[in-house]
Write a protein that holds these residues in place. Structure first.
Motif, PDB file in Angstrom:
ATOM      1  N   SER A  22       0.822  -1.196   0.000  1.00 48.59           N
ATOM      2  CA  SER A  22       0.000   0.000   0.000  1.00 48.59           C
ATOM      3  C   SER A  22       0.859   1.251   0.000  1.00 48.59           C
ATOM      4  CB  SER A  22      -0.919  -0.006   1.225  1.00 48.59           C
ATOM      5  OG  SER A  22      -1.732   1.130   1.218  1.00 48.59           O
ATOM      6  N   SER A  23       0.942   1.898  -1.142  1.00 50.27           N
ATOM      7  CA  SER A  23       1.708   3.132  -1.232  1.00 50.27           C
ATOM      8  C   SER A  23       1.030   4.240  -0.431  1.00 50.27           C
ATOM      9  CB  SER A  23       1.856   3.543  -2.693  1.00 50.27           C
ATOM     10  OG  SER A  23       2.719   4.637  -2.813  1.00 50.27           O
ATOM     11  N   ASN A  24      -0.286   4.187  -0.337  1.00 54.48           N
ATOM     12  CA  ASN A  24      -1.068   5.114   0.492  1.00 54.48           C
ATOM     13  C   ASN A  24      -1.834   4.269   1.501  1.00 54.48           C
ATOM     14  OD1 ASN A  24      -2.951   6.802   1.655  1.00 54.48           O
ATOM     15  ND2 ASN A  24      -3.535   7.801  -0.248  1.00 54.48           N
ATOM     16  N   PRO A  25      -1.358   4.174   2.750  1.00 57.38           N
ATOM     17  CA  PRO A  25      -1.957   3.266   3.736  1.00 57.38           C
ATOM     18  C   PRO A  25      -3.195   3.812   4.446  1.00 57.38           C
ATOM     19  CG  PRO A  25      -0.052   4.327   4.687  1.00 57.38           C
ATOM     20  CD  PRO A  25      -0.129   4.784   3.245  1.00 57.38           C
ATOM     21  N   THR A  26      -3.825   4.860   3.917  1.00 52.03           N
ATOM     22  CA  THR A  26      -4.983   5.450   4.572  1.00 52.03           C
ATOM     23  C   THR A  26      -6.105   4.442   4.760  1.00 52.03           C
ATOM     24  OG1 THR A  26      -4.410   7.574   3.596  1.00 52.03           O
ATOM     25  CG2 THR A  26      -6.625   7.360   4.487  1.00 52.03           C
ATOM     26  N   ALA A  27      -6.420   3.649   3.736  1.00 46.06           N
ATOM     27  CA  ALA A  27      -7.506   2.670   3.841  1.00 46.06           C
ATOM     28  C   ALA A  27      -7.201   1.622   4.912  1.00 46.06           C
ATOM     29  CB  ALA A  27      -7.756   1.996   2.495  1.00 46.06           C
ATOM     30  N   ILE A  28      -5.933   1.223   5.030  1.00 48.27           N
ATOM     31  CA  ILE A  28      -5.549   0.258   6.055  1.00 48.27           C
ATOM     32  C   ILE A  28      -5.741   0.868   7.441  1.00 48.27           C
ATOM     33  CG2 ILE A  28      -3.595  -1.049   7.012  1.00 48.27           C
ATOM     34  CD1 ILE A  28      -2.573  -1.284   4.088  1.00 48.27           C
ATOM     35  N   ALA A  29      -5.363   2.145   7.596  1.00 46.41           N
ATOM     36  CA  ALA A  29      -5.530   2.827   8.884  1.00 46.41           C
ATOM     37  C   ALA A  29      -7.007   2.959   9.260  1.00 46.41           C
ATOM     38  CB  ALA A  29      -4.871   4.205   8.839  1.00 46.41           C
ATOM     39  N   VAL A  30      -7.856   3.283   8.290  1.00 46.84           N
ATOM     40  CA  VAL A  30      -9.293   3.392   8.551  1.00 46.84           C
ATOM     41  C   VAL A  30      -9.861   2.032   8.950  1.00 46.84           C
ATOM     42  CG1 VAL A  30     -11.537   3.836   7.446  1.00 46.84           C
ATOM     43  CG2 VAL A  30      -9.643   5.434   7.128  1.00 46.84           C
ATOM     44  N   HIS A  31      -9.455   0.978   8.266  1.00 45.45           N
ATOM     45  CA  HIS A  31      -9.901  -0.369   8.615  1.00 45.45           C
ATOM     46  C   HIS A  31      -9.475  -0.736  10.039  1.00 45.45           C
ATOM     47  CE1 HIS A  31     -10.788  -4.618   8.363  1.00 45.45           C
ATOM     48  NE2 HIS A  31      -9.536  -4.865   8.733  1.00 45.45           N
ATOM     49  N   GLU A  32      -8.221  -0.468  10.380  1.00 47.92           N
ATOM     50  CA  GLU A  32      -7.717  -0.757  11.731  1.00 47.92           C
ATOM     51  C   GLU A  32      -8.515   0.014  12.783  1.00 47.92           C
ATOM     52  OE1 GLU A  32      -4.941  -2.612  13.163  1.00 47.92           O
ATOM     53  OE2 GLU A  32      -5.211  -3.712  11.303  1.00 47.92           O
ATOM     54  N   ALA A  33      -8.758   1.300  12.530  1.00 43.38           N
ATOM     55  CA  ALA A  33      -9.509   2.123  13.488  1.00 43.38           C
ATOM     56  C   ALA A  33     -10.917   1.581  13.690  1.00 43.38           C
ATOM     57  CB  ALA A  33      -9.565   3.571  12.997  1.00 43.38           C
ATOM     58  N   ARG A  34     -11.587   1.198  12.607  1.00 44.40           N
ATOM     59  CA  ARG A  34     -12.952   0.671  12.726  1.00 44.40           C
ATOM     60  C   ARG A  34     -12.966  -0.699  13.399  1.00 44.40           C
ATOM     61  NH1 ARG A  34     -15.679   2.679   7.026  1.00 44.40           N
ATOM     62  NH2 ARG A  34     -16.180   4.750   7.804  1.00 44.40           N
ATOM     63  N   THR A  35     -11.901  -1.480  13.220  1.00 45.26           N
ATOM     64  CA  THR A  35     -11.807  -2.787  13.867  1.00 45.26           C
ATOM     65  C   THR A  35     -11.568  -2.630  15.369  1.00 45.26           C
ATOM     66  OG1 THR A  35     -10.960  -3.804  11.853  1.00 45.26           O
ATOM     67  CG2 THR A  35     -10.546  -4.983  13.908  1.00 45.26           C
TER      68      THR A  35
END
Length: 97
Positions: A22-35
């Motif tokens: 992930s060159s832009n990890p924003t989606a991963i961070a949002v997923h982690e926060a929601r989890t």
């Protein structure tokens, strides 16, 4: 861009540059926060990027050269995630710089 940072061994674990995944990890961070915090709404996401997308047209490449080129281009493209986050949060974004 992928592999900007050299791999690091620490505590028996290997840590590698996340650019390939992930060159832009924003989606991963949002997923982690929601989890981790499913009942807490996300009100703000700050993503500090390293530039902006500049579209360039080139002659299409055929064969493995073209396939590998598309994979590398996709791995380096942070704009796709940016637009995905705009759609998910149903709001515009502000770019600084």
């Amino acid at each position: 861009a992928p592999t900007v940072f050299k791999p690091l061994m620490m505590g028996g674990e290997m840590y590698c540059d996340g650019g390939i995944v992930s060159s832009n990890p924003t989606a991963i961070a949002v997923h982690e926060a929601r989890t981790l915090f499913p009942d807490v709404p996300i009100e703000l996401v700050v993503s500090i990027g390293t530039g902006s997308f500049v579209e360039s047209k080139s002659t299409p490449r055929i064969g493995w050269d073209g396939i590998i080129g598309q994979i590398v281009d996709s791995a380096c493209d942070g704009e796709q995630v940016h637009h995905l986050m705009e759609d998910i949060f149903n709001s515009g974004t502000t770019r600084v710089g």
